[in-house]
Each structure stands twice: as C-alpha cells, then as structure tokens.
Design a protein around this motif. Structure first.
Motif, PDB file in Angstrom:
ATOM      1  N   GLN A 180       5.180  16.536 -36.444  1.00 56.95           N
ATOM      2  CA  GLN A 180       4.923  17.835 -35.820  1.00 56.95           C
ATOM      3  C   GLN A 180       3.462  17.945 -35.387  1.00 56.95           C
ATOM      4  N   ALA A 181       2.558  17.587 -36.286  1.00 56.16           N
ATOM      5  CA  ALA A 181       1.121  17.662 -35.976  1.00 56.16           C
ATOM      6  C   ALA A 181       0.758  16.711 -34.835  1.00 56.16           C
ATOM      7  N   ASP A 182       1.310  15.501 -34.856  1.00 53.26           N
ATOM      8  CA  ASP A 182       1.039  14.548 -33.774  1.00 53.26           C
ATOM      9  C   ASP A 182       1.565  15.079 -32.445  1.00 53.26           C
ATOM     10  N   TYR A 183       2.756  15.631 -32.452  1.00 53.81           N
ATOM     11  CA  TYR A 183       3.364  16.191 -31.232  1.00 53.81           C
ATOM     12  C   TYR A 183       2.513  17.330 -30.689  1.00 53.81           C
ATOM     13  N   LEU A 184       2.087  18.232 -31.569  1.00 54.91           N
ATOM     14  CA  LEU A 184       1.328  19.407 -31.131  1.00 54.91           C
ATOM     15  C   LEU A 184      -0.068  19.054 -30.623  1.00 54.91           C
ATOM     16  N   SER A 185      -0.562  17.885 -31.000  1.00 55.56           N
ATOM     17  CA  SER A 185      -1.889  17.489 -30.530  1.00 55.56           C
ATOM     18  C   SER A 185      -1.930  17.311 -29.015  1.00 55.56           C
ATOM     19  N   PHE A 186      -0.760  17.251 -28.370  1.00 58.19           N
ATOM     20  CA  PHE A 186      -0.699  17.109 -26.916  1.00 58.19           C
ATOM     21  C   PHE A 186      -0.570  18.452 -26.201  1.00 58.19           C
ATOM     22  N   PHE A 187      -0.850  19.544 -26.892  1.00 55.39           N
ATOM     23  CA  PHE A 187      -0.629  20.856 -26.308  1.00 55.39           C
ATOM     24  C   PHE A 187      -1.925  21.644 -26.132  1.00 55.39           C
ATOM     25  N   ARG A 188      -3.012  20.947 -25.863  1.00 53.12           N
ATOM     26  CA  ARG A 188      -4.281  21.614 -25.578  1.00 53.12           C
ATOM     27  C   ARG A 188      -4.525  21.658 -24.068  1.00 53.12           C
ATOM     28  N   ALA A 189      -5.709  22.161 -23.706  1.00 51.88           N
ATOM     29  CA  ALA A 189      -6.033  22.361 -22.291  1.00 51.88           C
ATOM     30  C   ALA A 189      -6.018  21.065 -21.495  1.00 51.88           C
ATOM     31  N   ASP A 190      -6.390  19.937 -22.121  1.00 50.25           N
ATOM     32  CA  ASP A 190      -6.464  18.692 -21.355  1.00 50.25           C
ATOM     33  C   ASP A 190      -5.102  18.305 -20.781  1.00 50.25           C
ATOM     34  N   ASN A 191      -4.050  18.420 -21.591  1.00 46.54           N
ATOM     35  CA  ASN A 191      -2.725  18.067 -21.084  1.00 46.54           C
ATOM     36  C   ASN A 191      -2.106  19.170 -20.234  1.00 46.54           C
TER      37      ASN A 191
ATOM     38  N   VAL B 224       7.684  15.970 -17.137  1.00 43.98           N
ATOM     39  CA  VAL B 224       6.343  15.391 -17.211  1.00 43.98           C
ATOM     40  C   VAL B 224       6.201  14.611 -18.512  1.00 43.98           C
ATOM     41  N   PRO B 225       5.243  13.679 -18.568  1.00 42.95           N
ATOM     42  CA  PRO B 225       5.030  12.927 -19.815  1.00 42.95           C
ATOM     43  C   PRO B 225       4.425  13.820 -20.900  1.00 42.95           C
ATOM     44  N   LEU B 226       4.897  13.671 -22.117  1.00 38.54           N
ATOM     45  CA  LEU B 226       4.222  14.322 -23.240  1.00 38.54           C
ATOM     46  C   LEU B 226       2.807  13.773 -23.364  1.00 38.54           C
ATOM     47  N   ASP B 227       2.689  12.452 -23.268  1.00 40.56           N
ATOM     48  CA  ASP B 227       1.405  11.763 -23.404  1.00 40.56           C
ATOM     49  C   ASP B 227       1.129  10.977 -22.123  1.00 40.56           C
ATOM     50  N   TYR B 228       0.187  11.477 -21.333  1.00 35.50           N
ATOM     51  CA  TYR B 228      -0.131  10.826 -20.063  1.00 35.50           C
ATOM     52  C   TYR B 228      -0.843   9.490 -20.254  1.00 35.50           C
ATOM     53  N   GLN B 229      -1.337   9.227 -21.466  1.00 39.01           N
ATOM     54  CA  GLN B 229      -2.056   7.984 -21.726  1.00 39.01           C
ATOM     55  C   GLN B 229      -1.127   6.854 -22.164  1.00 39.01           C
ATOM     56  N   GLN B 230       0.137   7.177 -22.351  1.00 45.13           N
ATOM     57  CA  GLN B 230       1.093   6.176 -22.827  1.00 45.13           C
ATOM     58  C   GLN B 230       2.213   6.012 -21.806  1.00 45.13           C
TER      59      GLN B 230
END
Length: 429
Positions: free
Chosen positions: A108-119, A19-25
């Motif tokens: 690391q912080a940017d990567y982890l920002s994609f690990f909340r409920a929305d994604n 799956v995409p790490l970032d669905y918006q990109q």
C-alpha cells in the motif's frame, strides 16, 4: 474512450486515459485517469486552447460543474476547460480502504508513493499528447493544485503556454516542520478571530468539549466522537463562510431533555459532513508528503504541536481548534483510515522522496505565471509564498486580503479575470 453530456449552457465530454502507475518502469501497472472537458455551447464548434484545472487537496477529485458560473464561466469565454481528476481521486482509479484491501501495508505504501505532484504532472503531460499534440496548454492550480503548477514549471515547461495559481504557492525548500510551525501560528489567529466574532462560541465549545470528555458519544458511522476529533473542525475556519458554518453547527450540538443534557442527533449527523477523512483518505495519507524532498515527514504536524501546548485540551482549559493537520491517532479513530494505519506510518517514515522543484529551471522560467496570494490564508503561509515568488522568474502576483483560501470558489469569475489580466499585462480592475 469519451462520453458526451450536456449541462446548463455547457457541453461536456468525459475522457478516460490508461496511464502507467510508474513512468520510470516499463512495462508498468496501468491505472485510469479521468478528465472532464468543458466548452460553452456558443463555442462548441470552435478550436479553442485548453485550460487544465488542478484541484486542491491532495486527494480530491476535480470540481463537478453544476452551472455556467464562477471561474468556469470566465474560462469558457476563451478556453476549453479540462477538469482533471488527479490519480487516485474521483473517477481516476480511486484510492480508499476498499481498493487497497488486497495489498499488504508495505505494498500500500509503495503504491501510494506514486500519487504525488510529480506523477500527477506526468499524467497531465501524457494527456496533453492525446488532446493537444504538439501544442502547449494553459493551467490553473488551486491550493495543492498550485504545488502541481510549480512542479509542472520545473519538470515540463515546454508543455505550458501560461499558468495561473490561486492560494497555492508553496515553499520550494522549507521542510514540513517549518511549514507547520508557521501554520499553527495562523491557526491560533483564526481561533482568536472566531471566538471574537461569535460571543457565545466559547461557552458552546467548552461545554461540548467537557461533555465529550466525560461521556462516550458515537457518530452515525459508529465512530467515537472524541475531543481531538472535535478540534479538527478548525480546518473550516480558513474558508470563506467556514466560521459561520462551524458556529451554526456548534450552537445546536447539545439539547435539554427530561433526563438532562444530551447530544443533538442532528449535530451528530451533520458533524461527519464537515470532515473528509473517511471519504478522501489520500488527503490524510499523503498530505505531509507534499512538503517532503529527500526527507521524511515523521508526522511533522503531530511533533510540532508539542511546541504549541495551547492546543492540548483538558477540562477547565479553553478548547482551540486545529487546522489542516494530520495526526497519527486519526488512523485509529476514523473508520475508513483504520485499515490504512500501517501504511500511513510507513509513508511518514519514508525518507527517499524525490525533489519536486528544479530551482535553476524556475529561476530561468519563461512561462508567464500569475498568482493570487491571500494574505489571510490559513493554509499557505504568505511569507513563504512571497519568498517563492522571488525565486520564480516571470511570475507576477496579486496580494490581497479580500479572500480566504477558497476565494476562487466564492468569487471565481473575478479572481480568474484578474489573473488573466495580470498575465497579459492589462490593468487590474
């Protein structure tokens, strides 16, 4: 890819999805998300609907079933159960100090920002198109899994047939500060109950705290066991059978030797098994972010603690346990968190977290939702849960004092059966 295995009275299939790490990109870096599909042996050839389970946390892989029992037994009567390892957990591209070691703290912080409920919910919807194309499915969320359910209802209700929540109805609008102001009050009550139930616990705890204050004591991992770390055991006070487990640990903490009082090696070995911060770092890194919408947490639990001086230990003062709180000093004291300290500070300072809940969509919700709200829950404020229940259309709840936060783990077959009955308009029994 999928792999089939056999458990006791259960057939299981292992699914791996890219799956995409970032669905918006587009294109986006790809990560792996794992899900374990369960079906009872007697139903293995039937076309049953799916029930997807969202684990509590954040940062914990889905339950690994050992037997045909509990809520899984009830669910398998009429569903295929999908146990989702949320991104970063279990077999889903795990997040830990090792896997992040090649990144800078900013990355690391940017990567982890994609690990909340929305994604997590975007992952679920992607998987639904593969396993249940064109068909909505049912979902069950425990604790943080309930937060995921509310986001699912906000962002992709067309993917849902029905929803169940146990111990996890969040506030839709309140800040992390407000959450922790309520949480510390509940932790105080759990402390009072603990020291009332176990009459020698006060002496055991204060004697141990004084020993740790005066001496350097090291865990088997090489970490210094501090008084603050000892206080973290309080997270277990909010679980059924948790207070008993903590008490039995404490009563064997110190031993008499020919050279005087010393710490029992057994206690030092078992202590680390009571805390998950080294093994599940997402919990520490991302926990406060689950409450953030267009604002930074700024170490909310740490700041709000200043309003509750009872928790600040010094010799001669009774020690109180803390609860489900994450503190910045943990990233200096826990071995597997220390390499992530800079990233943790960046995440705590992040202000542009997107909104998690669509209040208008929830007010017009048509998906049947049934929730168990535990009135004695240490982790989720009952009044906030009731507040949210009024804001979500088509949500019915069962308010009970019978269970602690982990009620579905302790009596899952009954809990899920009650919720299914509630959702379908049957009388509770």
């Amino acid at each position: 890819m999928h792999i089939d295995i056999t458990l006791s009275d259960i057939k299981a299939r292992k699914h791996f999805f890219s799956v995409p790490l970032d669905y918006q990109q587009s294109p986006s870096k790809q990560i792996t998300v794992f899900a374990r599909e369960l079906v009872s042996v007697e139903n293995q050839h039937k076309q049953l609907p799916y029930l997807v389970f969202f684990q509590g946390g954040p940062g914990f892989g889905a339950v690994r079933p050992l037997s045909y029992s509990g809520w899984i037994k009830r669910a398998l009567k009429e569903y295929r159960v999908l146990l989702l390892d949320q991104r970063g957990t279990g077999l889903s591209t795990p997040v830990n100090a090792t896997s992040l070691s090649y990144m800078s703290a900013t990355d690391q912080a940017d990567y982890l920002s994609f690990f909340r409920a929305d994604n997590i919910i975007r992952d679920a919807e992607y998987i639904r198109t593969k396993l249940s194309p064109g068909e909505p499915w049912s979902i069950l969320g425990q604790s943080f899994g309930g937060f995921c359910v509310l986001h699912y209802l906000s962002a992709a209700p067309e993917g849902l047939k029905e929803a169940y929540i146990t111990g996890g109805i969040p506030s839709l609008t309140r800040s992390a500060d407000e959450v922790y102001q309520a949480t510390y009050q509940r932790v105080l009550a759990k402390n009072q109950d603990f020291f009332t139930r176990f009459s020698d616990a006060r002496v055991l705890v204060d004697t141990l705290a004084k020993y740790l204050f005066d001496n350097k004591v090291y865990l088997g991992t090489g970490e210094l066991l501090t008084v603050e770390m000892l206080q973290l055991l309080g997270i277990n006070l909010g679980m059924e059978q948790g207070p008993e487990a903590v008490y039995y640990l404490l009563e064997q903490a110190l031993i008499d030797t020919p050279h005087g009082v010393d710490v029992n090696p057994l206690f030092l070995h078992q202590f680390s098994q009571f805390l998950d911060y080294n093994t599940n770092p997402i919990f520490a890194l991302m926990h406060e972010s689950i409450y953030c919408q267009q604002q930074a947490s700024a170490w909310a639990a740490h700041r709000v603690r200043n309003e509750f001086s009872q928790f600040n230990y010094r010799p001669g003062k009774p020690l109180l346990f803390t609860g489900e709180m994450v503190y910045p000093w943990m990233f200096a004291q826990f071995e597997q968190l220390e390499p992530l300290q800079q990233a943790a500070n960046l995440i705590a300072a992040k202000k542009d977290w997107p909104a998690l809940y669509n209040l208008e969509q929830l007010a017009a919700n048509k998906v049947p939702v049934a929730a168990a709200i535990y009135s004695e829950d240490m982790f989720v404020e009952m009044q906030y849960s009731l507040e949210t229940a009024k804001q979500v259309s088509n949500l019915k709840y069962w308010l009970t004092s019978e269970y602690e936060h982990n009620g579905i783990r302790m009596d899952g077959e009954r809990v899920l059966d009650k919720l299914i009955s509630l959702n379908r308009g049957h009388c509770l029994r």
